[in-house]
Design a protein around this motif. Structure first.
Motif, PDB file in Angstrom:
ATOM      1  N   PRO A 138       0.709  -0.846   0.481  1.00 12.59           N
ATOM      2  CA  PRO A 138       0.351  -0.354   0.031  1.00 12.59           C
ATOM      3  C   PRO A 138       1.105   1.332   0.112  1.00 12.59           C
ATOM      4  O   PRO A 138       2.188   1.407   0.113  1.00 12.59           O
ATOM      5  CB  PRO A 138      -1.230   0.028   1.587  1.00 12.59           C
ATOM      6  N   ALA A 139       0.428   2.657  -0.244  1.00 15.35           N
ATOM      7  CA  ALA A 139       0.798   3.298  -0.477  1.00 15.35           C
ATOM      8  C   ALA A 139       2.131   4.058   0.955  1.00 15.35           C
ATOM      9  O   ALA A 139       2.655   4.705   0.555  1.00 15.35           O
ATOM     10  CB  ALA A 139       0.012   4.500  -1.208  1.00 15.35           C
ATOM     11  N   HIS A 140       1.600   3.731   1.738  1.00 15.83           N
ATOM     12  CA  HIS A 140       1.921   4.277   3.254  1.00 15.83           C
ATOM     13  C   HIS A 140       3.344   2.992   3.206  1.00 15.83           C
ATOM     14  O   HIS A 140       3.936   4.190   4.413  1.00 15.83           O
ATOM     15  CB  HIS A 140       0.953   3.879   4.259  1.00 15.83           C
ATOM     16  N   ILE A 141       3.146   1.844   3.173  1.00 14.60           N
ATOM     17  CA  ILE A 141       4.670   1.239   3.507  1.00 14.60           C
ATOM     18  C   ILE A 141       5.551   2.213   1.550  1.00 14.60           C
ATOM     19  O   ILE A 141       6.469   2.237   2.309  1.00 14.60           O
ATOM     20  CB  ILE A 141       4.270  -0.334   2.812  1.00 14.60           C
ATOM     21  N   LEU A 142       4.659   2.373   0.666  1.00 17.56           N
ATOM     22  CA  LEU A 142       6.108   2.654  -0.798  1.00 17.56           C
ATOM     23  C   LEU A 142       6.241   4.065  -0.298  1.00 17.56           C
ATOM     24  O   LEU A 142       7.817   4.065  -0.227  1.00 17.56           O
ATOM     25  CB  LEU A 142       5.184   2.930  -1.237  1.00 17.56           C
ATOM     26  N   GLY A 143       6.023   4.670   0.800  1.00 13.37           N
ATOM     27  CA  GLY A 143       5.555   6.372   0.966  1.00 13.37           C
ATOM     28  C   GLY A 143       6.554   6.236   2.292  1.00 13.37           C
ATOM     29  O   GLY A 143       7.098   6.967   2.721  1.00 13.37           O
ATOM     30  N   ASP A 144       6.862   4.815   3.215  1.00 10.97           N
ATOM     31  CA  ASP A 144       6.699   5.528   4.573  1.00 10.97           C
ATOM     32  C   ASP A 144       6.785   6.618   5.262  1.00 10.97           C
ATOM     33  O   ASP A 144       7.370   7.241   6.282  1.00 10.97           O
ATOM     34  CB  ASP A 144       8.667   4.929   4.235  1.00 10.97           C
ATOM     35  N   ALA A 204       2.405   7.400  -2.812  1.00 11.17           N
ATOM     36  CA  ALA A 204       3.861   7.327  -2.257  1.00 11.17           C
ATOM     37  C   ALA A 204       5.140   7.956  -2.574  1.00 11.17           C
ATOM     38  O   ALA A 204       5.944   8.122  -1.520  1.00 11.17           O
ATOM     39  CB  ALA A 204       3.363   5.608  -2.846  1.00 11.17           C
ATOM     40  N   GLU A 205       4.664   8.489  -3.818  1.00 14.97           N
ATOM     41  CA  GLU A 205       6.041   9.403  -3.886  1.00 14.97           C
ATOM     42  C   GLU A 205       6.255  10.738  -3.098  1.00 14.97           C
ATOM     43  O   GLU A 205       7.354  10.764  -2.533  1.00 14.97           O
ATOM     44  CB  GLU A 205       5.898   9.840  -5.952  1.00 14.97           C
ATOM     45  N   GLU A 206       5.624  11.383  -2.461  1.00 13.72           N
ATOM     46  CA  GLU A 206       5.615  12.085  -2.032  1.00 13.72           C
ATOM     47  C   GLU A 206       6.122  11.761  -0.334  1.00 13.72           C
ATOM     48  O   GLU A 206       6.832  12.853  -0.095  1.00 13.72           O
ATOM     49  CB  GLU A 206       4.365  13.015  -1.760  1.00 13.72           C
ATOM     50  N   GLY A 207       5.655  10.604  -0.019  1.00 10.73           N
ATOM     51  CA  GLY A 207       6.749  10.072   1.171  1.00 10.73           C
ATOM     52  C   GLY A 207       7.645   9.422   0.701  1.00 10.73           C
ATOM     53  O   GLY A 207       8.799   9.905   1.671  1.00 10.73           O
ATOM     54  N   ARG A 208       8.120   9.321  -0.225  1.00 13.18           N
ATOM     55  CA  ARG A 208       9.997   8.562  -1.102  1.00 13.18           C
ATOM     56  C   ARG A 208      10.229  10.040  -0.513  1.00 13.18           C
ATOM     57  O   ARG A 208      11.481   9.733  -0.170  1.00 13.18           O
ATOM     58  CB  ARG A 208       9.421   7.779  -1.614  1.00 13.18           C
ATOM     59  N   PRO A 217       3.253   7.027   8.154  1.00 11.45           N
ATOM     60  CA  PRO A 217       2.451   5.825   9.562  1.00 11.45           C
ATOM     61  C   PRO A 217       1.235   6.003   8.656  1.00 11.45           C
ATOM     62  O   PRO A 217       0.271   6.982   7.581  1.00 11.45           O
ATOM     63  CB  PRO A 217       1.645   6.875  10.422  1.00 11.45           C
ATOM     64  N   GLU A 218       0.410   4.393   8.773  1.00 11.21           N
ATOM     65  CA  GLU A 218      -0.748   4.002   8.005  1.00 11.21           C
ATOM     66  C   GLU A 218      -1.561   5.023   8.827  1.00 11.21           C
ATOM     67  O   GLU A 218      -2.938   5.191   7.636  1.00 11.21           O
ATOM     68  CB  GLU A 218      -1.313   2.641   8.735  1.00 11.21           C
ATOM     69  N   TRP A 219      -1.838   5.521   9.612  1.00 11.00           N
ATOM     70  CA  TRP A 219      -3.616   6.550  10.262  1.00 11.00           C
ATOM     71  C   TRP A 219      -3.303   7.469   9.517  1.00 11.00           C
ATOM     72  O   TRP A 219      -4.441   8.368   9.669  1.00 11.00           O
ATOM     73  CB  TRP A 219      -2.829   6.311  11.904  1.00 11.00           C
ATOM     74  N   LEU A 220      -1.819   7.956   8.875  1.00  4.48           N
ATOM     75  CA  LEU A 220      -1.995   9.094   8.414  1.00  4.48           C
ATOM     76  C   LEU A 220      -2.610   8.960   6.157  1.00  4.48           C
ATOM     77  O   LEU A 220      -2.210   9.767   5.225  1.00  4.48           O
ATOM     78  CB  LEU A 220      -1.123  10.197   8.196  1.00  4.48           C
ATOM     79  N   ALA A 221      -2.901   7.939   6.632  1.00  2.00           N
ATOM     80  CA  ALA A 221      -3.005   7.286   4.774  1.00  2.00           C
ATOM     81  C   ALA A 221      -3.631   7.662   4.096  1.00  2.00           C
ATOM     82  O   ALA A 221      -3.597   8.567   2.958  1.00  2.00           O
ATOM     83  CB  ALA A 221      -3.158   5.864   4.494  1.00  2.00           C
ATOM     84  N   GLU A 222      -5.472   8.030   4.697  1.00  2.00           N
ATOM     85  CA  GLU A 222      -6.288   8.810   3.969  1.00  2.00           C
ATOM     86  C   GLU A 222      -6.022  10.638   3.717  1.00  2.00           C
ATOM     87  O   GLU A 222      -6.325  11.203   2.895  1.00  2.00           O
ATOM     88  CB  GLU A 222      -7.367   8.708   4.785  1.00  2.00           C
ATOM     89  N   ARG A 223      -4.687  11.017   5.308  1.00  2.00           N
ATOM     90  CA  ARG A 223      -4.916  12.673   4.767  1.00  2.00           C
ATOM     91  C   ARG A 223      -4.423  12.730   3.738  1.00  2.00           C
ATOM     92  O   ARG A 223      -3.451  13.731   3.163  1.00  2.00           O
ATOM     93  CB  ARG A 223      -4.519  12.974   6.246  1.00  2.00           C
ATOM     94  N   PHE A 224      -2.733  11.244   3.123  1.00  2.00           N
ATOM     95  CA  PHE A 224      -1.997  11.808   2.536  1.00  2.00           C
ATOM     96  C   PHE A 224      -3.001  11.767   0.684  1.00  2.00           C
ATOM     97  O   PHE A 224      -2.180  12.559  -0.186  1.00  2.00           O
ATOM     98  CB  PHE A 224      -0.640  10.831   2.640  1.00  2.00           C
ATOM     99  N   ALA A 225      -3.804  10.712   1.034  1.00  2.00           N
ATOM    100  CA  ALA A 225      -4.344  10.276  -0.013  1.00  2.00           C
ATOM    101  C   ALA A 225      -5.261  11.738  -0.943  1.00  2.00           C
ATOM    102  O   ALA A 225      -5.155  12.227  -1.813  1.00  2.00           O
ATOM    103  CB  ALA A 225      -5.282   9.361  -0.274  1.00  2.00           C
ATOM    104  N   ALA A 226      -5.148  12.627   0.554  1.00  2.00           N
ATOM    105  CA  ALA A 226      -6.463  13.972   0.203  1.00  2.00           C
ATOM    106  C   ALA A 226      -5.511  14.859  -0.327  1.00  2.00           C
ATOM    107  O   ALA A 226      -6.120  15.530  -0.825  1.00  2.00           O
ATOM    108  CB  ALA A 226      -7.631  14.334   1.085  1.00  2.00           C
ATOM    109  N   ALA A 227      -4.306  14.884   0.465  1.00  4.46           N
ATOM    110  CA  ALA A 227      -3.461  15.998  -0.292  1.00  4.46           C
ATOM    111  C   ALA A 227      -3.049  15.954  -1.561  1.00  4.46           C
ATOM    112  O   ALA A 227      -2.795  16.595  -2.321  1.00  4.46           O
ATOM    113  CB  ALA A 227      -2.907  16.062   0.281  1.00  4.46           C
ATOM    114  N   PHE A 228      -2.651  14.336  -1.906  1.00  4.81           N
ATOM    115  CA  PHE A 228      -1.922  13.925  -3.250  1.00  4.81           C
ATOM    116  C   PHE A 228      -2.346  13.126  -3.950  1.00  4.81           C
ATOM    117  O   PHE A 228      -1.098  13.226  -5.401  1.00  4.81           O
ATOM    118  CB  PHE A 228      -0.279  13.473  -2.393  1.00  4.81           C
ATOM    119  N   GLY A 229      -2.939  12.130  -3.935  1.00  2.00           N
ATOM    120  CA  GLY A 229      -3.996  11.821  -4.925  1.00  2.00           C
ATOM    121  C   GLY A 229      -3.224  10.577  -5.068  1.00  2.00           C
ATOM    122  O   GLY A 229      -2.746   9.900  -4.304  1.00  2.00           O
ATOM    123  N   ALA A 230      -2.847  10.443  -6.380  1.00  2.00           N
ATOM    124  CA  ALA A 230      -1.846   9.135  -6.730  1.00  2.00           C
ATOM    125  C   ALA A 230      -0.384   9.092  -6.767  1.00  2.00           C
ATOM    126  O   ALA A 230      -0.066   8.332  -6.193  1.00  2.00           O
ATOM    127  CB  ALA A 230      -2.750   9.003  -8.357  1.00  2.00           C
TER     128      ALA A 230
END
Length: 430
Positions: free
Chosen positions: A119-125, A143-147, A127-140
């Motif tokens: 999942p994106a939170h693993i690829l982007g390193d 994960a790349e933003e997380g990296r 926390p899982e609890w922020l996955a929805e908020r990162f998706a809202a901010a960055f969409g697809a």
């Protein structure tokens, strides 16, 4: 210490961090105090291993099928350092102070495991609890933003134009191979070390004499977007250690007045020697004094009120990778409440035609665009300055490309701008 012994130490420190939620720098310092045989180079190498493991904690654990400290270090040596199975095995020999030899399962995972399907939170390193908020901010691109946030940050400096031009600073620090920052006209950038510590900037004469100040390019741009002018009355409502106060003093060429305030006087302590070193003479520090209203005389007088708001710091994870794993949902709720309080407090000090500049080093919509939308709903006499207009006023029209897709303001990220993560919004009264 041998490299293998340094790996053992890193695993030991990570195990301590797993038991206690505390800053990694504190745990590393305590380890050094209790292991005085370790020299400064050893401590730097161990620190680098710990932080590399924290940068890649989620992906390393996924690869190794375990989030145990040993597994995270093993996986991070592959993901962060690019070591081969045999190179990692050489560090896990079990001899002397080296960690126990790799198991067959560890060897197999190192050789064959991938992040495919993670999942994106693993690829982007993150926390899982922020996955929805990162998706809202960055969409697809989440994960790349997380990296990008998990990469090492460069060392950015700001030329103090009260004492030197950027060209002067570049010459004085030529031995460190600095380059001009691409966006800030005042910035210098030193490439991050591949491992270990960067240069000891506080020992450099250019720093000691106040020609440069450490400041991420994103923070420099946030200060520049304030478009502070000589002669203005400015209130820095969350001045802290004074980073942006110093930048504003330079913009104003020591003319006008900056009032540096923080509701926690302890955070203001570093500002005094920094002001002296920088030669900033138009700053008046207003420390809190019990129940006294130390800002009463500034009511409706300021052309600029800067809110460098307390936030989750999600934009600074390149520099503080341990912070993302210590961050909890409750902390986000607390920061949001503090931000709302500051936004509601600021208008008291803004004169007609003046502005509030709201800044965070967060990438979460909750702390940024959502806060501005709430503020504007309750303050009909304010409007958000369009990004194009704010960028032009600052003399940086190229920053328009970073206008937020989620509302008013600018968004800077390591992926898009090469800076730490920042949000900036200019609000005008009248």
């Amino acid at each position: 210490m041998t490299p293998a012994a340094q790996v053992s130490a890193a695993i030991e420190i990570l195990a301590e961090l797993a038991e206690r939620r505390r800053p990694a720098a504190d745990a590393i310092k305590d380890w050094g105090l209790s292991h005085r045989f370790a020299g400064s180079k050893d401590r730097a190498s161990i620190s680098s291993l710990v932080f590399d493991a924290l940068r890649k904690r989620a992906s390393a654990a996924f690869l190794m099928g375990s989030d145990a400290p040993r597994a995270v270090v093993v996986g991070a040596l592959r993901e962060s350092r690019g070591l081969s199975v045999e190179e990692i095995a050489a560090l896990f020999s079990g001899e002397g102070h080296a960690p126990a030899p790799l198991t067959d399962e560890e060897r197999e995972r190192l050789a064959a495991a991938t992040l495919e399907g993670a999942p994106a939170h693993i690829l982007g390193d993150y926390p899982e609890w922020l996955a929805e908020r990162f998706a809202a901010a960055f969409g697809a691109a989440a994960a790349e933003e997380g990296r990008a946030l998990a990469a090492r940050a460069p060392i950015d400096l700001r030329a103090n134009i009260l004492k030197a031009s950027r060209e002067d600073a570049l010459r004085r620090l030529a031995h460190l191979s600095p380059e001009p920052t691409p966006l800030s006209p005042l910035g210098l950038r030193i490439a991050p070390p591949t491992k270990g510590r960067g240069p000891a900037l506080t020992a450099e004469s250019a720093y000691v004499k106040g020609l440069v100040e450490p400041q991420d390019e994103g923070s420099q741009l946030a200060a520049l977007l304030c478009a502070a002018e000589p002669g203005e009355q400015v209130l820095d409502l969350c001045a802290g250690g004074g980073g942006k106060t110093l930048a504003l003093a330079g913009q104003m060429h020591n003319r006008g007045q900056i009032y540096a305030f923080d509701d926690d006087g302890r955070r203001l302590t570093p500002i005094y020697p920094r002001l002296e070193r920088a030669g900033a003479r138009n700053v008046q520090v207003r420390a809190p004094r019990g129940k006294a209203d130390v800002l009463a005389d500034l009511e409706a007088r300021c052309g600029l009120v800067l809110i460098d708001a307390p936030c989750t710091g999600t934009g600074t994870w390149r520099r503080h990778p341990d912070a993302k794993w210590r961050l909890a949902p409750g902390a986000l709720e607390e920061r949001i409440a503090e931000q709302q309080e500051l936004l509601d407090k600021a208008p008291r000090f803004v004169k007609a035609g003046g502005r509030v500049v709201y800044v965070t080093c967060s990438l979460l919509i909750d702390e940024n665009e959502a806060q501005i939308a709430r503020f504007l709903e309750g303050h009909a006499d304010f409007s958000a300055v369009p990004a194009e207009e704010a960028a032009a006023k600052a003399g940086l029209p190229e920053l328009t490309q970073f206008s937020s897709p989620h509302g008013a303001g600018f968004r800077l990220t390591p992926l898009t701008a090469g800076t730490d993560g920042f949000y900036v919004c200019v609000l005008k009264r009248g």
